[in-house]
Each structure stands twice: as C-alpha cells, then as structure tokens.
Design a protein around this motif. Structure first.
Motif, PDB file in Angstrom:
ATOM      1  N   ARG A 124       0.809  -1.218   0.000  1.00 34.57           N
ATOM      2  CA  ARG A 124       0.000   0.000   0.000  1.00 34.57           C
ATOM      3  C   ARG A 124       0.842   1.267   0.000  1.00 34.57           C
ATOM      4  O   ARG A 124       0.571   2.210  -0.748  1.00 34.57           O
ATOM      5  N   ALA A 125       1.891   1.320   0.808  1.00 39.93           N
ATOM      6  CA  ALA A 125       2.725   2.520   0.863  1.00 39.93           C
ATOM      7  C   ALA A 125       3.413   2.762  -0.466  1.00 39.93           C
ATOM      8  O   ALA A 125       3.509   3.907  -0.939  1.00 39.93           O
ATOM      9  N   HIS A 126       3.933   1.694  -1.081  1.00 37.03           N
ATOM     10  CA  HIS A 126       4.575   1.829  -2.392  1.00 37.03           C
ATOM     11  C   HIS A 126       3.570   2.307  -3.434  1.00 37.03           C
ATOM     12  O   HIS A 126       3.899   3.085  -4.325  1.00 37.03           O
ATOM     13  N   TYR A 127       2.348   1.793  -3.342  1.00 35.23           N
ATOM     14  CA  TYR A 127       1.278   2.166  -4.276  1.00 35.23           C
ATOM     15  C   TYR A 127       1.049   3.677  -4.240  1.00 35.23           C
ATOM     16  O   TYR A 127       0.973   4.337  -5.279  1.00 35.23           O
ATOM     17  N   ARG A 128       0.964   4.223  -3.043  1.00 39.43           N
ATOM     18  CA  ARG A 128       0.743   5.667  -2.911  1.00 39.43           C
ATOM     19  C   ARG A 128       1.942   6.453  -3.443  1.00 39.43           C
ATOM     20  O   ARG A 128       1.774   7.523  -4.054  1.00 39.43           O
ATOM     21  N   ASN A 129       3.152   5.966  -3.206  1.00 39.89           N
ATOM     22  CA  ASN A 129       4.340   6.661  -3.697  1.00 39.89           C
ATOM     23  C   ASN A 129       4.364   6.700  -5.222  1.00 39.89           C
ATOM     24  O   ASN A 129       4.683   7.727  -5.831  1.00 39.89           O
ATOM     25  N   ALA A 130       4.048   5.563  -5.845  1.00 41.83           N
ATOM     26  CA  ALA A 130       4.004   5.511  -7.310  1.00 41.83           C
ATOM     27  C   ALA A 130       2.941   6.463  -7.838  1.00 41.83           C
ATOM     28  O   ALA A 130       3.148   7.157  -8.849  1.00 41.83           O
ATOM     29  N   GLN A 131       1.817   6.514  -7.161  1.00 43.92           N
ATOM     30  CA  GLN A 131       0.729   7.402  -7.564  1.00 43.92           C
ATOM     31  C   GLN A 131       1.169   8.864  -7.537  1.00 43.92           C
ATOM     32  O   GLN A 131       0.934   9.622  -8.494  1.00 43.92           O
ATOM     33  N   ARG A 132       1.826   9.261  -6.450  1.00 45.76           N
ATOM     34  CA  ARG A 132       2.281  10.652  -6.329  1.00 45.76           C
ATOM     35  C   ARG A 132       3.311  10.997  -7.398  1.00 45.76           C
ATOM     36  O   ARG A 132       3.261  12.072  -8.009  1.00 45.76           O
ATOM     37  N   THR A 133       4.243  10.080  -7.636  1.00 49.17           N
ATOM     38  CA  THR A 133       5.296  10.348  -8.619  1.00 49.17           C
ATOM     39  C   THR A 133       4.724  10.522 -10.014  1.00 49.17           C
ATOM     40  O   THR A 133       5.064  11.473 -10.739  1.00 49.17           O
ATOM     41  N   LEU A 134       3.850   9.614 -10.417  1.00 51.25           N
ATOM     42  CA  LEU A 134       3.279   9.683 -11.760  1.00 51.25           C
ATOM     43  C   LEU A 134       2.427  10.938 -11.940  1.00 51.25           C
ATOM     44  O   LEU A 134       2.496  11.603 -12.984  1.00 51.25           O
ATOM     45  N   ASN A 135       1.632  11.263 -10.938  1.00 53.28           N
ATOM     46  CA  ASN A 135       0.807  12.465 -11.042  1.00 53.28           C
ATOM     47  C   ASN A 135       1.660  13.721 -11.152  1.00 53.28           C
ATOM     48  O   ASN A 135       1.342  14.641 -11.921  1.00 53.28           O
ATOM     49  N   ARG A 136       2.759  13.770 -10.407  1.00 53.84           N
ATOM     50  CA  ARG A 136       3.625  14.950 -10.460  1.00 53.84           C
ATOM     51  C   ARG A 136       4.313  15.063 -11.814  1.00 53.84           C
ATOM     52  O   ARG A 136       4.425  16.161 -12.370  1.00 53.84           O
ATOM     53  N   LEU A 137       4.773  13.951 -12.358  1.00 51.26           N
ATOM     54  CA  LEU A 137       5.383  13.979 -13.680  1.00 51.26           C
ATOM     55  C   LEU A 137       4.409  14.532 -14.719  1.00 51.26           C
ATOM     56  O   LEU A 137       4.775  15.362 -15.571  1.00 51.26           O
ATOM     57  N   LEU A 138       3.155  14.090 -14.650  1.00 46.43           N
ATOM     58  CA  LEU A 138       2.160  14.543 -15.625  1.00 46.43           C
ATOM     59  C   LEU A 138       1.874  16.033 -15.475  1.00 46.43           C
ATOM     60  O   LEU A 138       1.752  16.755 -16.483  1.00 46.43           O
ATOM     61  N   THR A 139       1.765  16.509 -14.239  1.00 45.01           N
ATOM     62  CA  THR A 139       1.500  17.942 -14.052  1.00 45.01           C
ATOM     63  C   THR A 139       2.683  18.795 -14.492  1.00 45.01           C
ATOM     64  O   THR A 139       2.510  19.971 -14.819  1.00 45.01           O
ATOM     65  N   LEU A 140       3.883  18.219 -14.519  1.00 41.60           N
ATOM     66  CA  LEU A 140       5.071  18.943 -14.993  1.00 41.60           C
ATOM     67  C   LEU A 140       5.221  18.872 -16.512  1.00 41.60           C
ATOM     68  O   LEU A 140       6.181  19.402 -17.064  1.00 41.60           O
ATOM     69  N   GLY A 141       4.281  18.196 -17.185  1.00 39.47           N
ATOM     70  CA  GLY A 141       4.336  18.109 -18.634  1.00 39.47           C
ATOM     71  C   GLY A 141       5.234  17.021 -19.169  1.00 39.47           C
ATOM     72  O   GLY A 141       5.549  16.985 -20.363  1.00 39.47           O
ATOM     73  N   SER A 272     -12.329   4.095  -5.135  1.00 39.81           N
ATOM     74  CA  SER A 272     -11.292   4.824  -4.416  1.00 39.81           C
ATOM     75  C   SER A 272      -9.977   4.066  -4.577  1.00 39.81           C
ATOM     76  O   SER A 272      -9.963   2.871  -4.912  1.00 39.81           O
ATOM     77  N   ALA A 273      -8.872   4.749  -4.338  1.00 36.83           N
ATOM     78  CA  ALA A 273      -7.561   4.104  -4.483  1.00 36.83           C
ATOM     79  C   ALA A 273      -7.459   2.884  -3.566  1.00 36.83           C
ATOM     80  O   ALA A 273      -6.929   1.844  -3.955  1.00 36.83           O
ATOM     81  N   ARG A 274      -7.986   3.004  -2.343  1.00 34.94           N
ATOM     82  CA  ARG A 274      -7.903   1.887  -1.403  1.00 34.94           C
ATOM     83  C   ARG A 274      -8.714   0.688  -1.876  1.00 34.94           C
ATOM     84  O   ARG A 274      -8.261  -0.454  -1.824  1.00 34.94           O
ATOM     85  N   ARG A 275      -9.952   0.928  -2.346  1.00 36.74           N
ATOM     86  CA  ARG A 275     -10.802  -0.177  -2.767  1.00 36.74           C
ATOM     87  C   ARG A 275     -10.281  -0.823  -4.038  1.00 36.74           C
ATOM     88  O   ARG A 275     -10.378  -2.039  -4.214  1.00 36.74           O
ATOM     89  N   PHE A 276      -9.707  -0.034  -4.939  1.00 39.08           N
ATOM     90  CA  PHE A 276      -9.109  -0.623  -6.137  1.00 39.08           C
ATOM     91  C   PHE A 276      -7.901  -1.465  -5.758  1.00 39.08           C
ATOM     92  O   PHE A 276      -7.695  -2.550  -6.296  1.00 39.08           O
ATOM     93  N   TRP A 277      -7.099  -0.955  -4.834  1.00 37.73           N
ATOM     94  CA  TRP A 277      -5.945  -1.715  -4.357  1.00 37.73           C
ATOM     95  C   TRP A 277      -6.392  -3.045  -3.770  1.00 37.73           C
ATOM     96  O   TRP A 277      -5.812  -4.093  -4.063  1.00 37.73           O
ATOM     97  N   LEU A 278      -7.442  -3.015  -2.967  1.00 38.18           N
ATOM     98  CA  LEU A 278      -7.959  -4.243  -2.383  1.00 38.18           C
ATOM     99  C   LEU A 278      -8.426  -5.224  -3.456  1.00 38.18           C
ATOM    100  O   LEU A 278      -8.168  -6.430  -3.389  1.00 38.18           O
ATOM    101  N   ALA A 279      -9.126  -4.716  -4.461  1.00 37.63           N
ATOM    102  CA  ALA A 279      -9.740  -5.582  -5.468  1.00 37.63           C
ATOM    103  C   ALA A 279      -8.735  -6.158  -6.442  1.00 37.63           C
ATOM    104  O   ALA A 279      -8.844  -7.323  -6.846  1.00 37.63           O
ATOM    105  N   HIS A 280      -7.750  -5.376  -6.846  1.00 42.50           N
ATOM    106  CA  HIS A 280      -6.928  -5.783  -7.983  1.00 42.50           C
ATOM    107  C   HIS A 280      -5.417  -5.776  -7.759  1.00 42.50           C
ATOM    108  O   HIS A 280      -4.696  -6.439  -8.506  1.00 42.50           O
TER     109      HIS A 280
END
Length: 374
Positions: A124-141, A272-280
């Motif tokens: 779960r912690a790694h999942y959130r870290n990957a999420q933050r990194t990818l979102n930041r890259l996209l917002t930076l273009g 939600s991110a948590r429920r998707f993580w649980l499911a898949h």
C-alpha cells in the motif's frame, strides 16, 4: 482490420480522454530477430506526441527492455534462461529509455522513466508513492514511460505482466481511458491466424465474451498474449475506465478518433484508491470459504463477514493481511482485510456471535475493508 468503425459512446469517450495510459507490447517494438526496432518506436512516439500536443496527458507503459538488450549483448535471439533475461533487461532498460528520450525530443517533450515491480502495487505505501510520482510527472508536462523492473522482478519476466500493470497504472493516475497496443488489430472470437475468426468490435459487458477463445491469439515475441489483454481490460473496465485494444500499427487512429480495434465499455464505477488496491493490486495471503448466506450478505448486501458464515480457512496469514472470499463452488466473490490470524479462525468459524467470547465477536472482515467482485 483497417476500415473505420462506427463511433460508439465508448469510442467517443476514449477519443475525448484528457488523461490516457498507452500500453505497447514487445512484439510491437521489435524486429523479426527480437531486437528493438527504432522505426516502430518512432512511429509510436509520433502518435503519442500528437495526442500530447492536443492537450492530453499520456503515460506510456512499455515492454521491450529485454529486447533492447539483445543487440548490445551480442545475443542472436531473445534469451530463455532467467539470468540472461535479467542481464538483457539491465542493459536494455538504458537503451529503451534513451530511445524514447531521443524520439520524444523531436517534439520537445521530456520523458521520465518509472520502473515498477509487482511489490510497488501490492504494498500500500509503495502504491501511494508511485501514484504521487506519476501524477507529479504529468502535471510537470513530462511523458512517463513505465516498465516493469525486469532486472530484479523474476515473476514479471516469467509471466509477462505488463498488461495487468497497465490496468493498475490507469487507476493509479486516474486515467480516462486505457489503450492496449500489440501486434493484433482487434479481439477476435478465435485465433485469427487459423482463419474463420470474426472481429469483436464492441464489448459492453462480460456476456459479450461468452464462448470467446483468446488463449491462442498473440505473437511468440511477447509474453502476455491476448488472454492477459482481455483480463487487463476487465480490470480497467470494472473500475470505470474504458479500453481500446488494437495494433501498434493503428496507434495514430487509436489515439485519434479511436475508430479501430475493439472497444471495451466501462462497466463499473470509479473506485477509491484503497478499494481498487484491495480488489486488484493487493496480494492475497489466504482464502476463506463461505456458505450461501455469507455470500449473499457480503456480495449483495455489502455487509461485514462474520465467523458464522465461514466454512473453511486456507493459507497462512496475519490479521491485517488481504484474503480472498470464495463461494461454496470455489469462485472468488470478494477480497478484504482479515481481522484475525489464520491460527485463530478454526475455533471461530461456523459459530454465531452470541456463542463467542466478547473479545472474539468482532467482524472477520469489516465491510469498510471489503470489496465484492461479483
């Protein structure tokens, strides 16, 4: 398949998507000898860059690291043993990243390499870290290019998990659509190489795939195959993300009007991110077998799982681990976070709450920590 198809609501939503994940397989980026094909990669980048220039954010999930290491290592073909595959991936990851960076530079676009393993989406912690990194890259273009870390991830090399990875990344970044590009132009109701198979242009629900044999479709270069693409499409669609499956040769049209290939309609709501993580995403450590009453409570009424409805326990797990919940016929109907260790449950199962000591009357899986899959 090259003729344009009617633009269904699903295709229109894919064409209008503001944030896209594009997955491309090894077979679409390699030569007949299995080495990286620079011309094919450049054609893909042309299509992606055009969509980015139109204002869309795109994440590329790319196979091909092992293929990119074949020529630099002087290998004659794709290696079969694990150690050589890992060596090829080590060399090839640099070559693949460099190839994407050079190709996107033609459009003044910056590329960011993101290497993930299954652990990064299971924990779960790694999942959130990957999420933050990818979102930041996209917002930076930046155009993130995601690949499995094949140098250390042995299971991914053996089973070719990039299709599933693409579905997980789609939810990670809140994508509006997922494109799966391979060497097959669409989903067929049989193996198109044998002749007589028909194209399935639209998939609006699981019933549209009844009787479809996707096990034989695909090339010998990649490791995913059509079955893994259909499963990846199912994961994305049940989380509210429509999917387009077609060949990399049709990337321009797929990233344009989406008038090619097979379109999979979103069948579920965005989790939600948590429920998707649980499911898949989360790895299950055990299984709990339920009686019919418990299945009805968990699946249809979305209630917590109590000890009285459990008939059997399988696996070694601790409280806080994720487990699968099975109906009497052995079908997985839900997943959730278990509140007890595996060793505690045998004395509890089948017993109603009033038969148990006060400290053991809590739910085995609380409704807030449970996701129904049916």
């Amino acid at each position: 398949m090259t003729d344009a198809v009617e633009l269904s609501p699903t295709r229109k939503s894919i064409a209008a998507a503001h944030r896209l994940v594009v997955k491309v397989g090894s077979s679409s980026l390699t030569t007949s000898k299995g080495a990286l094909d620079q011309a094919r990669l450049a054609a893909l980048v042309d299509a992606v860059a055009a969509r980015v220039d139109a204002g869309c954010q795109v994440v590329v999930v790319s196979s091909g690291a092992i293929a990119a290491g074949i020529a630099p290592l002087g290998l004659r073909r794709r290696p079969r043993d694990l150690a050589t595959k890992q060596a090829a991936a080590s060399v090839g990851q640099q070559a693949l990243a460099h190839a994407y960076a050079e190709s996107f530079a033609r459009y003044r676009r910056t590329v960011g390499q993101v290497l993930l393993t299954a652990d990064d989406v299971v924990r779960r912690a790694h999942y959130r870290n990957a999420q933050r990194t990818l979102n930041r890259l996209l917002t930076l273009g930046v155009v993130p290019v995601v690949n499995e870390n094949d140098t250390v991830a042995t299971a991914e090399i053996r089973f070719g998990d990039n299709d599933r990875l693409a579905a997980l990344v789609s939810h990670l970044v809140g994508a509006d659509a997922l494109l799966l590009l391979s060497d097959v132009d669409a989903l067929y109701d049989g193996d198109p190489r044998g002749g007589g198979a028909s194209v399935i242009r639209e998939v609006t629900g699981a019933g549209d795939l009844d009787g479809v044999d996707a096990s034989g479709a695909g090339s010998g270069v990649g490791t995913g195959g059509m079955a893994s693409k259909v499963e990846a499409a199912r994961v994305a669609c049940t989380a509210g993300i429509p999917v387009l499956l077609t060949s990399a040769a049709q990337a321009g049209r797929a990233l344009g009007d989406a008038d090619v290939g097979t379109a999979f309609a979103a069948t579920g709501t965005r989790l939600s991110a948590r429920r998707f993580w649980l499911a898949h995403a989360a790895g299950a450590r055990g299984r709990l077998w339920l009686d019919d009453g418990a299945v009805a409570a968990v699946v249809r009424r979305r209630r917590s799982l109590l000890a009285a409805g459990i008939t059997s326990v399988e696996g070694t797990f601790d409280g806080g681990d994720v487990v699968e919940l099975l109906d009497p016929s052995g079908i997985v109907v839900a997943r959730g976070v278990v509140a007890y260790d595996a060793g505690e449950l045998p004395d509890l199962i089948g017993r109603s709450s009033h038969e148990l000591p006060a400290e053991q009357r809590r739910e085995v899986v609380h409704a807030d920590d449970l996701v129904a899959l049916r």
